[in-house]
Design an enzyme around this catalytic site. Sequence first.
Site, PDB file in Angstrom:
ATOM      1  N   GLU A 164      68.469  61.729   0.799  1.00  0.00           N
ATOM      2  CA  GLU A 164      69.359  61.337   2.137  1.00  0.00           C
ATOM      3  C   GLU A 164      69.890  62.604   2.589  1.00  0.00           C
ATOM      4  O   GLU A 164      70.798  62.403   2.999  1.00  0.00           O
ATOM      5  CB  GLU A 164      70.276  60.116   1.972  1.00  0.00           C
ATOM      6  CG  GLU A 164      69.293  58.858   1.344  1.00  0.00           C
ATOM      7  CD  GLU A 164      70.410  57.691   1.311  1.00  0.00           C
ATOM      8  OE1 GLU A 164      71.300  57.940   1.679  1.00  0.00           O
ATOM      9  OE2 GLU A 164      69.973  56.691   1.189  1.00  0.00           O
ATOM     10  N   GLU A 361      65.408  53.598  -3.204  1.00  0.00           N
ATOM     11  CA  GLU A 361      66.681  52.557  -3.205  1.00  0.00           C
ATOM     12  C   GLU A 361      66.235  51.577  -2.237  1.00  0.00           C
ATOM     13  O   GLU A 361      65.572  51.709  -1.205  1.00  0.00           O
ATOM     14  CB  GLU A 361      67.670  53.389  -2.436  1.00  0.00           C
ATOM     15  CG  GLU A 361      68.427  54.314  -3.408  1.00  0.00           C
ATOM     16  CD  GLU A 361      69.603  55.083  -2.607  1.00  0.00           C
ATOM     17  OE1 GLU A 361      70.372  54.460  -1.914  1.00  0.00           O
ATOM     18  OE2 GLU A 361      69.954  56.173  -3.040  1.00  0.00           O
TER      19      GLU A 361
HETATM   20  O1  IFM Z   1      75.423  53.799  -2.097  1.00  0.00           O
HETATM   21  C1  IFM Z   1      74.568  54.396  -1.312  1.00  0.00           C
HETATM   22  C2  IFM Z   1      73.674  55.609  -2.066  1.00  0.00           C
HETATM   23  O2  IFM Z   1      74.501  56.436  -2.549  1.00  0.00           O
HETATM   24  C3  IFM Z   1      72.770  55.974  -0.775  1.00  0.00           C
HETATM   25  N1  IFM Z   1      71.920  55.245  -0.059  1.00  0.00           N
HETATM   26  C4  IFM Z   1      72.766  53.940   0.293  1.00  0.00           C
HETATM   27  C5  IFM Z   1      73.566  53.487  -0.560  1.00  0.00           C
HETATM   28  C6  IFM Z   1      74.280  52.288   0.055  1.00  0.00           C
HETATM   29  O3  IFM Z   1      75.226  52.541   1.083  1.00  0.00           O
END
Ligand code: IFM
Length: 456
Positions: A164, A361
């Site tokens: 990210e 994710e």
């Molecule tokens: O916890 C975070 C993660 O570290 C990065 N992506 C989003 C998740 C939820 O906010």
Amino acid sequence: MTRSFPAGFRWGTATASYQIEGSATADGRGPSIWDTFSAEPGRVADGATGDRACEHYLRYDEDVDLLSGLGIPYYRFSVAWSRVMPDGRAIEPRGLAFYDRLVDKLLQRGITPMVTLYHWDLPQALQDEGGWPNRDVASLFADYAQTVHKALGDRVRQWTTINEPFCAAFIGYGNGDHAPGIQDEGAALVAGHHLLLAHGQAAQALRANGGEQEVSIVLNFAPVLTDVDDATHREAARKFDFLHNRFFLDPLLGRGYPPELLADLDHLGTLEPAIADGDLEVIAQPLDVLGVNYYAPARAVPLDDPEADSNCPLPGLRGMDVLPPRGELTSIGWEQRPESFTDLLLWLRGHCPGLPLVIAENGAAFEDEVVDGRVHDEQRVRYFAEHLGAVHDAIERGADIRGYMAWSLLDNFEWAMGYTKRFGIVHVDFETQERTLKDSARFFADVVARNGLIGL
Ligand code: IFM
């Protein structure tokens, strides 16, 4: 009815070093920007820090046993740069040895490790030299990547460079809600470019080490919605889409920064001068897969007054604002809209033809409670069922999706929200460190065992 996923689909859970490891000074670990940031009063909810987190550094054995008990075959974790190189440069063998033990333990349990090299915890020593807006950090990252790969590359095949970059650049240096907490939009853009450059240099370094590996980067996408289908709303949506999604994706695909985006940001005057000859070629290293993180869509609206306050993480992106989410929200305040997930995946199918995707994710925070040793998190079960259904819809319509990592294995340090938001499929009591499987863990394990979803 069972909706089956393709044979060989990779099922896993994901975590990140600062969010779970704790042991912030153990075995020579140096401070990262998140140690510094979370120690500053007012930065993180309840003044929480990752000093202890889930004590995963001490309890990794137990956590891997938990994973193996659930029968989840992949595990995506990140390496803390400041554990391996406390000052960002010199190797600390004890820090590296932790990941060595973790990888061995995973493999012993038949779990395939997937390594992410950067999940936001820049060594503070490098922030002291300017952090990501300093171009030198990109090549230092490539050295670090090569070091970790030399240590683990004989056993780890799946390598993600950066998680990210949008958040690392624009939330870290733009609105300052994340470490290092800087509010300088011009610097944020340069940080974004250097994160991409770091990815490209690291991809080259990993491949230079030889061996067979799969190299990826993970981007967080926000499909953009508008309430009104007219030219001004479409333009607002275009601006936000280009900043959030295409700023990172297009250069990775070898298309450079979209010219419209460069024009949107031109008044900040920092991005184009930071792009040196050859940078775009370095950034565009071939990707073996693209990691996709999806949580929620964004809603864009035009703003007539270019000086008006905006909720956009980069308010300097003039002429648009982000509306509050609506409908059913998770406890972190994010909109639940699985159909936007399908739309995103289908858009990616068209935008990056031939590039396989892995959902790196997806998950949700809800208020969870342990009652008689159980956590009945039916909202999270529903969230997973609907979002897995959305992934399945996209696969049925031709998207090449190779895997799905649930965020997250454990409740953990949720950045500026500290321990107030729980994303885990395993509940963690942060006082006692007791782990309790939530119903969502059993649900997910069942999906994994069947390689399919029942009844949606
Ligand atoms: O916890 C975070 C993660 O570290 C990065 N992506 C989003 C998740 C939820 O906010």
